[in-house]
Design a protein around this motif. Structure first.
Motif, PDB file in Angstrom:
ATOM      1  N   UNK A 195       0.811  -1.214   0.000  1.00  0.00           N
ATOM      2  CA  UNK A 195       0.000   0.000   0.000  1.00  0.00           C
ATOM      3  C   UNK A 195       0.851   1.274   0.000  1.00  0.00           C
ATOM      4  N   UNK A 196       2.151   1.127   0.231  1.00  0.00           N
ATOM      5  CA  UNK A 196       3.039   2.289   0.281  1.00  0.00           C
ATOM      6  C   UNK A 196       3.008   3.017   1.608  1.00  0.00           C
ATOM      7  N   UNK A 197       2.612   2.317   2.679  1.00  0.00           N
ATOM      8  CA  UNK A 197       2.456   2.981   3.973  1.00  0.00           C
ATOM      9  C   UNK A 197       3.326   2.381   5.075  1.00  0.00           C
ATOM     10  N   UNK A 198       4.454   1.772   4.713  1.00  0.00           N
ATOM     11  CA  UNK A 198       5.411   1.315   5.740  1.00  0.00           C
ATOM     12  C   UNK A 198       6.093   2.547   6.299  1.00  0.00           C
ATOM     13  N   UNK A 199       6.021   2.742   7.577  1.00  0.00           N
ATOM     14  CA  UNK A 199       6.661   3.859   8.294  1.00  0.00           C
ATOM     15  C   UNK A 199       6.621   5.149   7.483  1.00  0.00           C
ATOM     16  N   UNK A 200       5.440   5.736   7.410  1.00  0.00           N
ATOM     17  CA  UNK A 200       5.232   6.919   6.572  1.00  0.00           C
ATOM     18  C   UNK A 200       6.106   8.103   6.973  1.00  0.00           C
ATOM     19  N   UNK A 201       6.528   8.184   8.219  1.00  0.00           N
ATOM     20  CA  UNK A 201       7.419   9.279   8.617  1.00  0.00           C
ATOM     21  C   UNK A 201       8.802   9.119   7.991  1.00  0.00           C
ATOM     22  N   UNK A 202       9.357   7.935   8.086  1.00  0.00           N
ATOM     23  CA  UNK A 202      10.691   7.677   7.544  1.00  0.00           C
ATOM     24  C   UNK A 202      10.706   7.708   6.018  1.00  0.00           C
ATOM     25  N   UNK A 258       6.639  -5.847  16.669  1.00  0.00           N
ATOM     26  CA  UNK A 258       6.199  -5.620  15.288  1.00  0.00           C
ATOM     27  C   UNK A 258       6.659  -4.260  14.756  1.00  0.00           C
ATOM     28  N   UNK A 259       6.527  -3.209  15.564  1.00  0.00           N
ATOM     29  CA  UNK A 259       6.920  -1.864  15.112  1.00  0.00           C
ATOM     30  C   UNK A 259       8.416  -1.796  14.813  1.00  0.00           C
ATOM     31  N   UNK A 260       9.234  -2.428  15.643  1.00  0.00           N
ATOM     32  CA  UNK A 260      10.681  -2.419  15.412  1.00  0.00           C
ATOM     33  C   UNK A 260      11.034  -3.161  14.126  1.00  0.00           C
ATOM     34  N   UNK A 261      10.402  -4.307  13.897  1.00  0.00           N
ATOM     35  CA  UNK A 261      10.671  -5.076  12.680  1.00  0.00           C
ATOM     36  C   UNK A 261      10.276  -4.272  11.442  1.00  0.00           C
ATOM     37  N   UNK A 262       9.134  -3.602  11.500  1.00  0.00           N
ATOM     38  CA  UNK A 262       8.711  -2.768  10.370  1.00  0.00           C
ATOM     39  C   UNK A 262       9.676  -1.604  10.165  1.00  0.00           C
ATOM     40  N   UNK A 263      10.123  -0.992  11.244  1.00  0.00           N
ATOM     41  CA  UNK A 263      11.029   0.150  11.140  1.00  0.00           C
ATOM     42  C   UNK A 263      12.361  -0.255  10.526  1.00  0.00           C
ATOM     43  N   UNK A 264      12.916  -1.386  10.946  1.00  0.00           N
ATOM     44  CA  UNK A 264      14.194  -1.833  10.380  1.00  0.00           C
ATOM     45  C   UNK A 264      14.030  -2.128   8.886  1.00  0.00           C
ATOM     46  N   UNK A 265      12.925  -2.736   8.506  1.00  0.00           N
ATOM     47  CA  UNK A 265      12.673  -2.980   7.083  1.00  0.00           C
ATOM     48  C   UNK A 265      12.534  -1.654   6.346  1.00  0.00           C
ATOM     49  N   UNK A 266      11.854  -0.693   6.965  1.00  0.00           N
ATOM     50  CA  UNK A 266      11.684   0.630   6.352  1.00  0.00           C
ATOM     51  C   UNK A 266      13.028   1.334   6.195  1.00  0.00           C
ATOM     52  N   UNK A 267      13.918   1.147   7.160  1.00  0.00           N
ATOM     53  CA  UNK A 267      15.254   1.747   7.044  1.00  0.00           C
ATOM     54  C   UNK A 267      16.005   1.172   5.847  1.00  0.00           C
TER      55      UNK A 267
END
Length: 102
Positions: free
Chosen positions: A21-28, A67-76
């Motif tokens: 959807x293009x919404x992984x960690x929208x801030x980063x 879950x949030x940490x795993x998503x953030x690392x993937x987003x990084x």
């Protein structure tokens, strides 16, 4: 061997939804449309899921703990793939980016 716990399956499903959807960690990832870069060839998308799966922690009862940490690392990783000037902090450790399987 049984199935993955329901909480893990739900976490994977939501991660895939947000990613597509293009919404992984929208801030980063604000202003970065990573989907064309990741979906054109399989390897970048494979790396994103590897990082998510490697970082995801599950307790003994099958509940997802970070879950949030795993998503953030993937987003990084996505950000660094799409924006070569972006510095991942902290840098990825080898176990986070390891690809498992044949």
């Amino acid at each position: 061997m049984g199935q993955l716990p329901v909480d893990v399956r739900a976490s994977l499903r939501f991660f895939a939804f947000y990613l597509a959807n293009g919404t992984i960690d929208v801030d980063l990832l604000d202003g970065i449309d990573y989907r064309p870069a990741l979906f054109q060839f399989g390897s970048p998308l494979e790396q994103v899921f590897a990082i998510y799966g490697n970082v995801l922690q599950v307790d003994a009862s099958g509940q997802v703990l970070n879950e949030a940490e795993a998503q953030y690392r993937a987003a990084q990783w996505i950000r660094s793939y799409c924006d070569p000037g972006y510095q991942v902090e902290p840098p990825f450790r080898a176990w986070e980016t390891e690809l498992h399987g044949p």
